[in-house]
Scaffold this motif. Structure first.
Motif, PDB file in Angstrom:
ATOM      1  N   LYS A  49       0.851  -1.178   0.000  1.00 39.18           N
ATOM      2  CA  LYS A  49       0.000   0.000   0.000  1.00 39.18           C
ATOM      3  C   LYS A  49       0.890   1.233   0.000  1.00 39.18           C
ATOM      4  O   LYS A  49       1.923   1.261   0.652  1.00 39.18           O
ATOM      5  CB  LYS A  49      -0.915   0.013   1.222  1.00 39.18           C
ATOM      6  CG  LYS A  49      -1.959  -1.095   1.226  1.00 39.18           C
ATOM      7  CD  LYS A  49      -2.867  -0.973   2.430  1.00 39.18           C
ATOM      8  CE  LYS A  49      -3.936  -2.077   2.412  1.00 39.18           C
ATOM      9  NZ  LYS A  49      -4.831  -1.991   3.590  1.00 39.18           N
ATOM     10  N   ALA A  50       0.501   2.225  -0.748  1.00 36.18           N
ATOM     11  CA  ALA A  50       1.314   3.431  -0.828  1.00 36.18           C
ATOM     12  C   ALA A  50       1.121   4.270   0.428  1.00 36.18           C
ATOM     13  O   ALA A  50       0.009   4.449   0.909  1.00 36.18           O
ATOM     14  CB  ALA A  50       0.926   4.248  -2.062  1.00 36.18           C
ATOM     15  N   SER A 103       2.300   8.395  -2.276  1.00 35.00           N
ATOM     16  CA  SER A 103       1.182   8.747  -3.148  1.00 35.00           C
ATOM     17  C   SER A 103       1.325  10.157  -3.697  1.00 35.00           C
ATOM     18  O   SER A 103       0.929  10.441  -4.825  1.00 35.00           O
ATOM     19  CB  SER A 103      -0.139   8.632  -2.380  1.00 35.00           C
ATOM     20  OG  SER A 103      -0.367   7.311  -1.971  1.00 35.00           O
ATOM     21  N   ALA A 104       1.878  11.053  -2.885  1.00 38.66           N
ATOM     22  CA  ALA A 104       1.983  12.455  -3.280  1.00 38.66           C
ATOM     23  C   ALA A 104       3.218  12.746  -4.118  1.00 38.66           C
ATOM     24  O   ALA A 104       3.273  13.752  -4.816  1.00 38.66           O
ATOM     25  CB  ALA A 104       1.994  13.339  -2.042  1.00 38.66           C
ATOM     26  N   GLN A 105       4.208  11.863  -4.066  1.00 44.50           N
ATOM     27  CA  GLN A 105       5.443  12.098  -4.817  1.00 44.50           C
ATOM     28  C   GLN A 105       5.239  11.885  -6.309  1.00 44.50           C
ATOM     29  O   GLN A 105       4.326  11.186  -6.748  1.00 44.50           O
ATOM     30  CB  GLN A 105       6.543  11.152  -4.329  1.00 44.50           C
ATOM     31  CG  GLN A 105       7.281  11.617  -3.095  1.00 44.50           C
ATOM     32  CD  GLN A 105       8.399  10.662  -2.737  1.00 44.50           C
ATOM     33  OE1 GLN A 105       8.152   9.550  -2.275  1.00 44.50           O
ATOM     34  NE2 GLN A 105       9.632  11.104  -2.937  1.00 44.50           N
ATOM     35  N   LYS A 106       6.129  12.495  -7.083  1.00 45.94           N
ATOM     36  CA  LYS A 106       6.171  12.234  -8.512  1.00 45.94           C
ATOM     37  C   LYS A 106       6.937  10.935  -8.753  1.00 45.94           C
ATOM     38  O   LYS A 106       7.966  10.679  -8.128  1.00 45.94           O
ATOM     39  CB  LYS A 106       6.865  13.390  -9.245  1.00 45.94           C
ATOM     40  CG  LYS A 106       6.129  14.718  -9.149  1.00 45.94           C
ATOM     41  CD  LYS A 106       4.791  14.695  -9.860  1.00 45.94           C
ATOM     42  CE  LYS A 106       4.138  16.066  -9.883  1.00 45.94           C
ATOM     43  NZ  LYS A 106       2.840  16.062 -10.592  1.00 45.94           N
ATOM     44  N   HIS A 107       6.418  10.129  -9.664  1.00 43.51           N
ATOM     45  CA  HIS A 107       7.052   8.867 -10.031  1.00 43.51           C
ATOM     46  C   HIS A 107       7.448   8.939 -11.504  1.00 43.51           C
ATOM     47  O   HIS A 107       6.596   9.236 -12.360  1.00 43.51           O
ATOM     48  CB  HIS A 107       6.090   7.700  -9.796  1.00 43.51           C
ATOM     49  CG  HIS A 107       5.755   7.484  -8.353  1.00 43.51           C
ATOM     50  ND1 HIS A 107       6.249   6.435  -7.629  1.00 43.51           N
ATOM     51  CD2 HIS A 107       4.993   8.216  -7.498  1.00 43.51           C
ATOM     52  CE1 HIS A 107       5.790   6.510  -6.389  1.00 43.51           C
ATOM     53  NE2 HIS A 107       5.028   7.580  -6.288  1.00 43.51           N
ATOM     54  N   LEU A 151       1.079   0.572  -9.611  1.00 43.60           N
ATOM     55  CA  LEU A 151       1.316   1.814  -8.862  1.00 43.60           C
ATOM     56  C   LEU A 151      -0.006   2.503  -8.544  1.00 43.60           C
ATOM     57  O   LEU A 151      -0.237   2.945  -7.419  1.00 43.60           O
ATOM     58  CB  LEU A 151       2.185   2.767  -9.690  1.00 43.60           C
ATOM     59  CG  LEU A 151       3.702   2.694  -9.553  1.00 43.60           C
ATOM     60  CD1 LEU A 151       4.351   3.736 -10.461  1.00 43.60           C
ATOM     61  CD2 LEU A 151       4.148   2.896  -8.119  1.00 43.60           C
ATOM     62  N   ILE A 152      -0.867   2.592  -9.540  1.00 46.63           N
ATOM     63  CA  ILE A 152      -2.161   3.251  -9.351  1.00 46.63           C
ATOM     64  C   ILE A 152      -3.027   2.458  -8.376  1.00 46.63           C
ATOM     65  O   ILE A 152      -3.741   3.030  -7.550  1.00 46.63           O
ATOM     66  CB  ILE A 152      -2.858   3.430 -10.714  1.00 46.63           C
ATOM     67  CG1 ILE A 152      -2.052   4.415 -11.579  1.00 46.63           C
ATOM     68  CG2 ILE A 152      -4.294   3.922 -10.551  1.00 46.63           C
ATOM     69  CD1 ILE A 152      -2.489   4.484 -13.023  1.00 46.63           C
ATOM     70  N   ALA A 153      -2.924   1.128  -8.433  1.00 52.13           N
ATOM     71  CA  ALA A 153      -3.728   0.280  -7.554  1.00 52.13           C
ATOM     72  C   ALA A 153      -3.389   0.477  -6.081  1.00 52.13           C
ATOM     73  O   ALA A 153      -4.244   0.278  -5.213  1.00 52.13           O
ATOM     74  CB  ALA A 153      -3.543  -1.191  -7.935  1.00 52.13           C
TER      75      ALA A 153
END
Length: 202
Positions: free
Chosen positions: A8-9, A14-18, A83-85
């Motif tokens: 789980k992120a 979640s807020a960082q740029k990937h 990543l989105i999941a």
């Protein structure tokens, strides 16, 4: 490239740029320290360091020799889905593809429907237009160099075709370095790429 099954992120993740960086074919052929007779050293580590400097999570895998673009694109696409999941926002994900990496990124953008971001560096020419039927999704920035006789063609052909992009912009460079402009983190392409990544917000 990255495994996120069962994870789980965190709020920070979640807020960082990937950023997923897809390198050129010469890295497949020669490895991480690749050197071109025409363009010099492919400064992969310097490119990745430049992205990490903006506090982004950076992913880069050295592909096997002669990796199939479509097959590899499907693999990366599934990893983007993972990543989105786990909670990473689509607009916090950017795929930066250079040369063959841009062709792979184009395949991903064509069949992954999430509104993630793409930067295509020197990945278009007549062959690609004649042999693909890409319909891009997400936010696309294409960058090419007028002196590039390998893949220095505008993406206007793709912009004019039916696609599902929310934004499609293009930058033409004139570095005089030919295809070699993408071998190092030149300000000419790195700065607009960073700005593109930063401005994509929910």
């Amino acid at each position: 490239m990255f495994s996120l099954v069962g994870q789980k992120a965190s709020a920070q993740l979640s807020a960082q740029k990937h950023i997923v960086y897809l390198h050129g074919k010469i890295i497949e052929d020669q490895g991480r320290e690749a050197i071109s007779e025409a363009f010099g050293k492919y400064e992969l580590d310097s490119i990745l360091a430049a992205f990490k400097a903006i506090n982004a999570v950076v992913y880069c895998e050295i592909r096997n020799t002669n990796a199939d673009p479509k097959r590899y694109a499907k693999r990366v696409s599934k990893q983007i889905d993972s990543l989105i999941a786990i909670g990473v926002r689509p607009k916090n994900i950017t795929i930066v593809g250079a040369s063959k990496g841009a062709i792979i990124a184009s395949h991903i953008s064509s069949f992954n429907t999430h509104l993630i971001n793409y930067v295509f560096l020197a990945g278009n020419n007549a062959y690609q237009e004649q042999n693909n039927n890409w319909k891009f999704h997400g936010q696309v920035l294409s960058i090419f160099d007028a002196s590039d006789d390998i893949a220095g063609k505008s993406y206007q052909y793709w912009k004019d075709k039916d696609n599902y992009t929310t934004t499609f912009e293009e930058i033409e460079l004139n570095t005089g370095l030919g295809h070699g402009f993408l071998y190092k983190p030149l300000t000419e392409w790195m700065e607009p790429t960073k700005k593109w990544i930063a401005k994509q917000k929910l």
